[in-house]
Write an enzyme that holds these catalytic residues in place. Structure first.
Site, short mmCIF file in Angstrom:
data_model
loop_
_atom_site.label_atom_id
_atom_site.label_comp_id
_atom_site.label_asym_id
_atom_site.label_seq_id
_atom_site.Cartn_x
_atom_site.Cartn_y
_atom_site.Cartn_z
N HIS A 122 -19.12 -79.54 -16.37
CA HIS A 122 -17.98 -78.45 -15.97
C HIS A 122 -16.90 -79.47 -15.57
CE1 HIS A 122 -16.12 -75.88 -13.08
NE2 HIS A 122 -16.62 -74.83 -13.51
N ASP A 199 -23.82 -83.35 -10.00
CA ASP A 199 -23.34 -82.07 -9.69
C ASP A 199 -24.56 -80.81 -9.51
OD1 ASP A 199 -22.19 -79.59 -9.54
OD2 ASP A 199 -20.71 -80.09 -11.41
N GLN A 202 -25.09 -75.76 -9.89
CA GLN A 202 -26.10 -75.05 -10.69
C GLN A 202 -27.49 -75.12 -10.29
OE1 GLN A 202 -25.18 -72.24 -12.36
NE2 GLN A 202 -22.91 -72.50 -12.56
N LYS A 225 -22.15 -70.14 -4.88
CA LYS A 225 -23.11 -69.83 -5.90
C LYS A 225 -24.54 -69.73 -5.12
CE LYS A 225 -20.64 -72.58 -9.58
NZ LYS A 225 -19.82 -71.65 -10.08
N CYS A 364 -15.35 -73.35 -18.22
CA CYS A 364 -14.70 -74.46 -17.55
C CYS A 364 -15.72 -75.78 -18.39
CB CYS A 364 -14.81 -74.85 -16.18
SG CYS A 364 -13.67 -73.50 -15.32
N1 PLP Z 1 -19.94 -77.70 -11.58
C1 PLP Z 1 -20.51 -76.70 -12.25
C2 PLP Z 1 -21.72 -77.10 -12.86
C3 PLP Z 1 -20.43 -75.39 -12.14
O1 PLP Z 1 -20.87 -74.53 -12.67
C4 PLP Z 1 -19.18 -74.94 -11.47
C5 PLP Z 1 -18.76 -73.63 -11.03
O2 PLP Z 1 -18.83 -72.84 -12.18
C6 PLP Z 1 -18.59 -75.90 -10.40
C7 PLP Z 1 -18.82 -77.50 -11.03
C8 PLP Z 1 -17.11 -75.90 -9.88
O3 PLP Z 1 -17.54 -75.25 -8.92
P1 PLP Z 1 -16.71 -74.55 -7.51
O4 PLP Z 1 -15.81 -73.79 -8.32
O5 PLP Z 1 -17.45 -73.71 -6.65
O6 PLP Z 1 -15.82 -75.64 -6.84
#
Ligand code: PLP
Length: 406
Positions: A122, A199, A202, A225, A364
């Protein structure tokens, strides 16, 4: 016990209609809906128990501090972190990874030092590293996924060179649903003396997480999430890495003493929590994690695996739907395009008319989109309250799209 009807009744929004149709919420990968216990915690947090944390000596400040700090132990339990002192609160994954970039990596990385990323990260786990590339000349080394969307752990380990300072990978792709073997990656990276950031944005939603077992150095989660409020999140940091981190933002509870000439810092983890935090959000985050643990992470995973299998069978059964990512162990996240000229935005607009909420775009994850040769996909991402009946509603709505756009 995991009874889907009881679970659904916990989420008031699921009984509403959208465009005259029952809501079918399949945008959980972007943000999940909230159970009543979380909504109640937020209402109570502001309506009856609100005050700033840590600084006050009055009743409400003590109460709110107790609940806010109580969440640290809940997060530690959720992640099986050895100590609540390993947990830093933040506003979510984006802040968490930026913190690692600024507080840990930036002081330790010089020009030509390397970071290893997978192509399916992401942007939150890409852009902070581009900052270091632009400002300090570090090198980002990309590891591709295979045709099924799987990431070979050995390919990640093989990408490590003597100049590598960090490996940063997602546990679950927010686009393909691929589950990454982060434990094997961590073991291999550690054998080469390289720390690993996972990360978990998910991953933690779909499976029980055990950071002690994974052995990673940083594990990042985001509250919204995980059925909690937006603006909440946390990062697990291994104590060895925590001691290497320099403060990132200044002010508030991260200091011990400030004079005109000097400043001393609080002990970790508060050393890394500057300013008034998301108090009520964090309290609600704790309630959400308790809710998930109350349902049982194994039960959630089993329910979602059944959903994944059913959705997989139905989506892959239609030859005009092109699902991206066929990993055998993927999470219940499906990105797809339809044959014909229809853009993902048009498809999602038609689905919305049928009450079905999905996401459309590049999610993203532009490097992954480039790798797939696509500009955009629709994404149906399932959560603990979704049902196989909702998969059928999705398929019916896609059939309508097919008729309209083919
Ligand atoms: N990393 C992953 C794999 C994500 O799916 C997301 C959000 O869609 C993020 C990072 C970013 O999360 P946040 O917008 O809550 O900071």
């Amino acid at each position: 016990m995991f009874d889907i009807n009881t679970v659904r009744a916990d989420f008031p929004i699921l009984s509403r209609q959208v465009n005259g149709k029952p809501l079918v919420y399949l945008d959980n990968g972007a943000s999940a809906q909230k159970p009543q216990v979380v909504i109640d915690a937020v209402i109570c947090g502001y309506g009856e128990e609100y005050a700033n944390v840590h600084r006050g000596l009055h009743f409400l400040s003590n109460l709110s501090t107790e609940k806010y700090e109580g969440t640290r132990a809940i997060v530690a339990r959720f992640l099986n972190a050895p100590s609540e002192d390993d947990i830093i609160f933040n506003s979510g994954t984006t802040e968490g990874i930026n913190m690692v970039a600024y507080a840990w990596a930036m002081p330790r990385m010089q020009a030509r030092d390397e970071i290893v990323l997978s192509v399916m990260e992401h942007h939150a786990n890409i852009v902070p590293w581009h900052f270091l590339r632009e400002r300090q000349g570090i090198v980002i080394k990309w590891v591709d996924v295979d045709a099924n969307g799987d990431l070979d752990p050995q390919a990640v380990i093989d990408a490590i060179t003597p100049r590598t300072k960090l490996v940063a990978v997602t546990q679950v792709s927010n686009v393909l649903g691929t589950v990454v073997d982060v434990k094997t990656i961590t073991t291999g990276a550690h054998a080469k003396g390289v720390p690993v950031l996972v990360d978990g944005s998910q991953g933690a939603v779909h499976m029980a997480v055990d950071v002690a077992d994974i052995g990673c150095d940083f594990y990042v989660i985001t509250g919204h999430k995980l059925y909690g409020p937006s603006g909440s999140g946390a990062i697990y940091v291994h104590p060895d890495r925590m001691s290497e981190m320099q403060p990132f933002m200044g002010g508030g509870d991260m200091i011990r003493e400030v004079s005109k000439d000097a400043v001393t810092y609080n002990d970790p983890p508060m050393k890394f929590e500057a300013g008034t935090p998301g108090i009520v959000q964090t309290i609600g985050f704790g309630v959400a994690l308790e809710y998930m643990m109350g349902l049982g992470m194994e039960n959630i995973a089993a329910h979602e695996t059944a959903l994944r299998d059913y959705a997989s069978q139905r989506l892959n059964g239609l030859n005009w739907i092109n699902v991206q990512g066929h990993s055998a162990t993927k999470a219940a996240i499906f990105s797809f395009t339809l044959d014909g000229a229809a853009h993902a935005h048009d498809i999602s607009t038609v689905l919305d008319k049928k009450g079905v909420a999905v996401r459309a775009g590049s999610h993203c994850a532009m490097p992954l989109m480039e790798h797939l040769g696509l500009n955009a996909t629709c994404r149906a991402s399932f959560g603990l309250y979704n049902t196989t009946d909702e998969v059928d509603v999705l398929i019916d709505a896609l059939e309508l799209c097919h008729d309209l756009f083919a």
